[in-house]
Write a protein that holds these residues in place. Structure first.
Motif, PDB file in Angstrom:
ATOM      1  N   HIS A   8       0.803  -1.220   0.000  1.00 25.55           N
ATOM      2  CA  HIS A   8       0.000   0.000   0.000  1.00 25.55           C
ATOM      3  C   HIS A   8       0.836   1.270   0.000  1.00 25.55           C
ATOM      4  N   ALA A   9       2.131   1.140   0.274  1.00 22.74           N
ATOM      5  CA  ALA A   9       2.990   2.324   0.303  1.00 22.74           C
ATOM      6  C   ALA A   9       3.951   2.382  -0.880  1.00 22.74           C
ATOM      7  N   GLY A  10       3.860   1.404  -1.789  1.00 24.19           N
ATOM      8  CA  GLY A  10       4.743   1.407  -2.957  1.00 24.19           C
ATOM      9  C   GLY A  10       6.183   1.074  -2.630  1.00 24.19           C
ATOM     10  N   MET A  11       6.416   0.373  -1.538  1.00 22.85           N
ATOM     11  CA  MET A  11       7.780   0.060  -1.092  1.00 22.85           C
ATOM     12  C   MET A  11       8.182  -1.313  -1.640  1.00 22.85           C
ATOM     13  N   VAL A  12       8.493  -1.350  -2.926  1.00 26.47           N
ATOM     14  CA  VAL A  12       8.733  -2.618  -3.615  1.00 26.47           C
ATOM     15  C   VAL A  12      10.035  -3.275  -3.163  1.00 26.47           C
ATOM     16  N   ASN A  13      11.110  -2.523  -3.112  1.00 27.61           N
ATOM     17  CA  ASN A  13      12.393  -3.112  -2.704  1.00 27.61           C
ATOM     18  C   ASN A  13      12.329  -3.674  -1.289  1.00 27.61           C
ATOM     19  N   GLU A  14      11.703  -2.908  -0.401  1.00 28.91           N
ATOM     20  CA  GLU A  14      11.559  -3.381   0.977  1.00 28.91           C
ATOM     21  C   GLU A  14      10.702  -4.637   1.029  1.00 28.91           C
ATOM     22  N   GLY A  15       9.620  -4.655   0.229  1.00 31.98           N
ATOM     23  CA  GLY A  15       8.747  -5.825   0.206  1.00 31.98           C
ATOM     24  C   GLY A  15       9.462  -7.067  -0.302  1.00 31.98           C
ATOM     25  N   ARG A  16      10.283  -6.903  -1.309  1.00 31.59           N
ATOM     26  CA  ARG A  16      11.058  -8.044  -1.823  1.00 31.59           C
ATOM     27  C   ARG A  16      11.951  -8.627  -0.734  1.00 31.59           C
TER      28      ARG A  16
END
Length: 323
Positions: free
Chosen positions: A63-71
């Motif tokens: 929901h926050a667009g934090m793709v690198n962190e999510g990976r």
């Protein structure tokens, strides 16, 4: 009685529960960075995150667009904690890539990590992303796969119908409607509620059941006039293309959350915070309109839709237009 060891175990459990709830809360209210920061503190000082914690933090990243962190969060599940990802984790990852517009990455993730036919929740997240980023060809493909795995869910027919409508294929829209009629499938009715003086008031799109409907509609017309002067332009793609532009604008004007907001403004003092609950996802036009309403009325407005909380203030939303 509990011995010292059992008390400590209970304390660890309660601390873990509290932190998981905080991470989920941060994510739903648009504070993705705070959710990740708290997750990292759990990794460093405990208690160790469990599979529920990972669902919460992955959802916050999505929901926050934090793709690198999510990976990185997803990879550390098995690598550092030996946890096997479940459907909920896969959905969060597909949702994260999809919201970020990384549709091919989302499809590749499905191919790489999900064995067998993905469940309907995975395809639903993917369809929503395709619609959001206007990839109608992929959206149709995915929506048809969604229908194949869950053919009796009317919401899936609505999703596919909306994509066809946005693409201008009204013959396909009509075909889907006929299928729904034949199968007696009905679209879920949207409604919004607001509590004033301990009384809950419920509004549905275009209805006139409320005793103060005439006053609500009059105020809403005035609000729409003011926000147009402030720069608001209706997003008519939120309504089926078979309507003329003017008809679409009128249909948008009377969505349930707009009616609830107008009622709240009408029945509270200047400066009072307005809280709305919506049973479905807020449409993009209502989201835009309420941002402008927060400006012209100098109000803070909170809308809890199906997915998250939206805090509108001074023309901005806590979701940063990413929901």
């Amino acid at each position: 009685m509990l011995d010292v060891g059992m008390w400590r175990e209970l304390e660890r459990f309660l601390m873990g529960f509290k932190k998981r709830m905080l991470i989920a809360g941060y994510g739903m209210h648009g504070y993705g960075e705070s959710a990740v920061k708290l997750f990292l503190s759990m990794r460093h000082s405990g208690p160790s995150p469990n599979d529920v914690t990972f669902v919460a933090v992955l959802s916050a990243c999505a929901h926050a667009g934090m793709v690198n962190e999510g990976r990185e969060v997803f990879e550390c599940m098995k690598r550092d904690y030996g946890l096997v990802p479940r459907t909920e984790h896969f959905v969060c990852m597909v949702d994260m890539y999809g919201r970020a517009g990384m549709l091919e990455e989302a499809m590749q993730f499905i191919r790489d990590y999900i064995s067998g036919e993905p469940g309907p929740v995975v395809w639903t997240a993917m369809v929503g992303a395709c619609k959001m980023h206007k990839d109608f060809d992929l959206g149709v493909e995915v929506a048809e796969r969604l229908l194949a795995v869950e053919p009796e869910n009317p919401g899936h027919y609505v999703l596919l119908s909306n994509i066809y409508a946005l693409k201008g294929k009204m013959d396909k829209v009509e075909k889907i409607r006929n299928v729904m009629i034949h199968r007696r499938l009905k679209k879920q009715t949207g409604y919004s509620s607001i509590e004033i003086d301990h009384v809950v008031h419920v509004f549905r799109m275009g209805d006139t059941l409320h005793p103060k409907s005439a006053e609500v509609y009059k105020l809403l017309e005035e609000l729409v006039h003011k926000i147009k002067e402030a720069g608001y332009v209706p997003e008519t793609d939120s309504v089926l293309h078979e309507l003329e532009d003017e008809e679409r604008e009128v249909a948008l004007r009377f969505h349930s959350e707009k009616l609830a907001v107008a009622f709240g403004i009408m029945n509270t003092k200047d400066g009072t915070l307005i809280r709305i609950v919506k049973n479905l996802r807020m449409c993009s036009d209502c989201h835009l309109a309420i941002k402008f309403i927060s400006i012209v009325t100098d109000r803070e407005i909170i809308v809890r839709d199906k997915h998250r909380f939206h805090h509108f203030k001074e023309g901005n939303c806590s979701c940063q237009d990413y929901w």
